[in-house]
Motif scaffolding. Sequence first.
Motif, PDB file in Angstrom:
ATOM      1  N   TYR A 147       1.135  -0.972   0.086  1.00 52.68           N
ATOM      2  CA  TYR A 147       0.177   0.481   0.274  1.00 52.68           C
ATOM      3  C   TYR A 147       1.214   1.482  -0.675  1.00 52.68           C
ATOM      4  O   TYR A 147       1.847   1.420   0.956  1.00 52.68           O
ATOM      5  CB  TYR A 147      -0.936  -0.245   1.348  1.00 52.68           C
ATOM      6  CG  TYR A 147      -1.614   1.162   1.134  1.00 52.68           C
ATOM      7  CD1 TYR A 147      -3.132   0.998   0.213  1.00 52.68           C
ATOM      8  CD2 TYR A 147      -2.280   2.047   1.563  1.00 52.68           C
ATOM      9  CE1 TYR A 147      -4.260   1.612   0.534  1.00 52.68           C
ATOM     10  CE2 TYR A 147      -3.263   2.949   1.954  1.00 52.68           C
ATOM     11  CZ  TYR A 147      -4.306   2.320   0.913  1.00 52.68           C
ATOM     12  OH  TYR A 147      -5.282   3.750   0.427  1.00 52.68           O
ATOM     13  N   PRO A 148       0.468   2.537  -0.809  1.00 49.26           N
ATOM     14  CA  PRO A 148       1.442   3.506  -0.814  1.00 49.26           C
ATOM     15  C   PRO A 148       1.432   3.849  -0.115  1.00 49.26           C
ATOM     16  O   PRO A 148       2.787   5.058   0.219  1.00 49.26           O
ATOM     17  CB  PRO A 148       1.467   4.149  -2.452  1.00 49.26           C
ATOM     18  CG  PRO A 148      -0.664   3.506  -2.632  1.00 49.26           C
ATOM     19  CD  PRO A 148       0.066   2.129  -1.913  1.00 49.26           C
ATOM     20  N   THR A 149       0.571   4.029   0.448  1.00 48.23           N
ATOM     21  CA  THR A 149       0.382   5.387   1.658  1.00 48.23           C
ATOM     22  C   THR A 149       1.325   4.949   3.574  1.00 48.23           C
ATOM     23  O   THR A 149       1.640   5.612   3.911  1.00 48.23           O
ATOM     24  CB  THR A 149      -0.838   5.840   2.540  1.00 48.23           C
ATOM     25  OG1 THR A 149      -1.143   4.745   3.023  1.00 48.23           O
ATOM     26  CG2 THR A 149      -1.663   6.286   1.295  1.00 48.23           C
ATOM     27  N   VAL A 150       2.158   3.926   3.284  1.00 52.68           N
ATOM     28  CA  VAL A 150       2.798   3.982   4.061  1.00 52.68           C
ATOM     29  C   VAL A 150       4.789   4.515   4.362  1.00 52.68           C
ATOM     30  O   VAL A 150       5.020   4.865   5.437  1.00 52.68           O
ATOM     31  CB  VAL A 150       3.378   2.202   3.766  1.00 52.68           C
ATOM     32  CG1 VAL A 150       2.562   0.730   3.750  1.00 52.68           C
ATOM     33  CG2 VAL A 150       4.920   1.420   3.516  1.00 52.68           C
ATOM     34  N   SER A 151       4.625   5.296   4.329  1.00 59.41           N
ATOM     35  CA  SER A 151       5.683   5.759   3.202  1.00 59.41           C
ATOM     36  C   SER A 151       5.606   7.301   4.906  1.00 59.41           C
ATOM     37  O   SER A 151       4.020   7.529   5.044  1.00 59.41           O
ATOM     38  CB  SER A 151       6.220   6.747   2.688  1.00 59.41           C
ATOM     39  OG  SER A 151       6.902   7.897   2.568  1.00 59.41           O
ATOM     40  N   THR A 152       6.526   7.384   5.742  1.00 57.11           N
ATOM     41  CA  THR A 152       6.883   8.756   7.179  1.00 57.11           C
ATOM     42  C   THR A 152       6.841   9.774   5.820  1.00 57.11           C
ATOM     43  O   THR A 152       7.043  10.837   6.685  1.00 57.11           O
ATOM     44  CB  THR A 152       6.809   8.232   8.180  1.00 57.11           C
ATOM     45  OG1 THR A 152       8.543   8.084   7.836  1.00 57.11           O
ATOM     46  CG2 THR A 152       6.094   7.214   8.486  1.00 57.11           C
ATOM     47  N   ASP A 153       7.508  10.021   4.488  1.00 53.05           N
ATOM     48  CA  ASP A 153       8.033  11.543   3.971  1.00 53.05           C
ATOM     49  C   ASP A 153       6.730  12.165   4.192  1.00 53.05           C
ATOM     50  O   ASP A 153       5.367  12.037   4.351  1.00 53.05           O
ATOM     51  CB  ASP A 153       7.875  11.585   2.756  1.00 53.05           C
ATOM     52  CG  ASP A 153       9.368  10.311   2.390  1.00 53.05           C
ATOM     53  OD1 ASP A 153      10.354  10.072   3.037  1.00 53.05           O
ATOM     54  OD2 ASP A 153       9.704  10.465   1.446  1.00 53.05           O
ATOM     55  N   ASN A 184      14.039   7.852  -0.562  1.00 53.71           N
ATOM     56  CA  ASN A 184      15.400   6.798  -0.111  1.00 53.71           C
ATOM     57  C   ASN A 184      14.746   6.105   0.976  1.00 53.71           C
ATOM     58  O   ASN A 184      14.003   7.006   2.170  1.00 53.71           O
ATOM     59  CB  ASN A 184      16.179   9.049  -0.113  1.00 53.71           C
ATOM     60  CG  ASN A 184      16.131   9.558  -1.151  1.00 53.71           C
ATOM     61  OD1 ASN A 184      16.686   8.853  -2.184  1.00 53.71           O
ATOM     62  ND2 ASN A 184      16.469  10.578  -1.317  1.00 53.71           N
ATOM     63  N   ARG A 185      16.037   5.693   1.146  1.00 51.96           N
ATOM     64  CA  ARG A 185      15.368   5.148   2.740  1.00 51.96           C
ATOM     65  C   ARG A 185      16.408   5.667   3.949  1.00 51.96           C
ATOM     66  O   ARG A 185      17.697   5.684   3.658  1.00 51.96           O
ATOM     67  CB  ARG A 185      16.268   3.672   2.704  1.00 51.96           C
ATOM     68  CG  ARG A 185      15.632   2.648   3.707  1.00 51.96           C
ATOM     69  CD  ARG A 185      16.410   1.070   3.922  1.00 51.96           C
ATOM     70  NE  ARG A 185      15.754   0.855   2.218  1.00 51.96           N
ATOM     71  CZ  ARG A 185      16.490  -0.699   2.110  1.00 51.96           C
ATOM     72  NH1 ARG A 185      17.235  -1.149   2.474  1.00 51.96           N
ATOM     73  NH2 ARG A 185      15.560  -0.584   0.334  1.00 51.96           N
ATOM     74  N   THR A 186      15.690   5.752   5.261  1.00 49.13           N
ATOM     75  CA  THR A 186      16.524   5.931   6.351  1.00 49.13           C
ATOM     76  C   THR A 186      15.760   5.215   6.679  1.00 49.13           C
ATOM     77  O   THR A 186      15.206   4.491   7.208  1.00 49.13           O
ATOM     78  CB  THR A 186      15.824   8.198   6.509  1.00 49.13           C
ATOM     79  OG1 THR A 186      14.411   8.121   6.907  1.00 49.13           O
ATOM     80  CG2 THR A 186      16.392   8.435   4.963  1.00 49.13           C
ATOM     81  N   ARG A 187      16.881   5.840   8.439  1.00 48.14           N
ATOM     82  CA  ARG A 187      16.251   4.886   9.659  1.00 48.14           C
ATOM     83  C   ARG A 187      14.881   4.838  10.426  1.00 48.14           C
ATOM     84  O   ARG A 187      13.943   4.131  10.582  1.00 48.14           O
ATOM     85  CB  ARG A 187      17.369   5.760  11.094  1.00 48.14           C
ATOM     86  CG  ARG A 187      18.589   5.161  11.158  1.00 48.14           C
ATOM     87  CD  ARG A 187      19.329   5.452  11.896  1.00 48.14           C
ATOM     88  NE  ARG A 187      20.691   4.445  12.100  1.00 48.14           N
ATOM     89  CZ  ARG A 187      21.254   3.990  12.757  1.00 48.14           C
ATOM     90  NH1 ARG A 187      20.895   4.334  14.331  1.00 48.14           N
ATOM     91  NH2 ARG A 187      22.130   2.925  12.846  1.00 48.14           N
ATOM     92  N   ARG A 188      13.564   6.076  10.024  1.00 42.98           N
ATOM     93  CA  ARG A 188      12.837   6.265  10.323  1.00 42.98           C
ATOM     94  C   ARG A 188      11.942   5.547   9.965  1.00 42.98           C
ATOM     95  O   ARG A 188      10.467   5.206  10.226  1.00 42.98           O
ATOM     96  CB  ARG A 188      12.641   8.291  10.874  1.00 42.98           C
ATOM     97  CG  ARG A 188      12.646   8.818   9.040  1.00 42.98           C
ATOM     98  CD  ARG A 188      12.116  10.003   8.905  1.00 42.98           C
ATOM     99  NE  ARG A 188      11.834  10.479   7.670  1.00 42.98           N
ATOM    100  CZ  ARG A 188      11.561  11.583   7.279  1.00 42.98           C
ATOM    101  NH1 ARG A 188      10.826  12.511   8.312  1.00 42.98           N
ATOM    102  NH2 ARG A 188      11.509  11.879   6.180  1.00 42.98           N
ATOM    103  N   ARG A 189      12.021   4.926   8.747  1.00 43.04           N
ATOM    104  CA  ARG A 189      11.027   4.308   7.741  1.00 43.04           C
ATOM    105  C   ARG A 189      11.358   2.719   8.041  1.00 43.04           C
ATOM    106  O   ARG A 189      11.376   2.238   8.045  1.00 43.04           O
ATOM    107  CB  ARG A 189      11.385   5.041   6.636  1.00 43.04           C
ATOM    108  CG  ARG A 189      11.141   6.458   5.615  1.00 43.04           C
ATOM    109  CD  ARG A 189      11.627   6.717   5.294  1.00 43.04           C
ATOM    110  NE  ARG A 189      12.138   7.929   4.666  1.00 43.04           N
ATOM    111  CZ  ARG A 189      12.011   8.305   3.813  1.00 43.04           C
ATOM    112  NH1 ARG A 189      12.345   7.776   2.622  1.00 43.04           N
ATOM    113  NH2 ARG A 189      12.556  10.012   3.491  1.00 43.04           N
TER     114      ARG A 189
END
Length: 92
Positions: A73-79, A87-92
Amino acid sequence: MCAYRILAGLMLAATLSAASNDYSDPKTWLCRPGGHDACDVDMTTTVVAADGKLSRETWTADANAPIDCFYVYPTVSTDTTPNSDMNRTRRR
């Protein structure tokens, strides 16, 4: 109402100006065949029958499967932007 239109316009502009994803880049994908990624895990599970009996079920990939596809599901990003920057970061 005016603030809503301004906000909607800003969101649309951000969406339209977002860079396209480069799907030829392996980093764009959560899982890829043959990769050591989120899908490279042991999927052995325990089955609980109606009578409470437990049995172990191991899973192996079908090397001849006609497709290997799933949907995230595309809304799993916390951007904080309308579209993920991918871009992968620790918070994701």
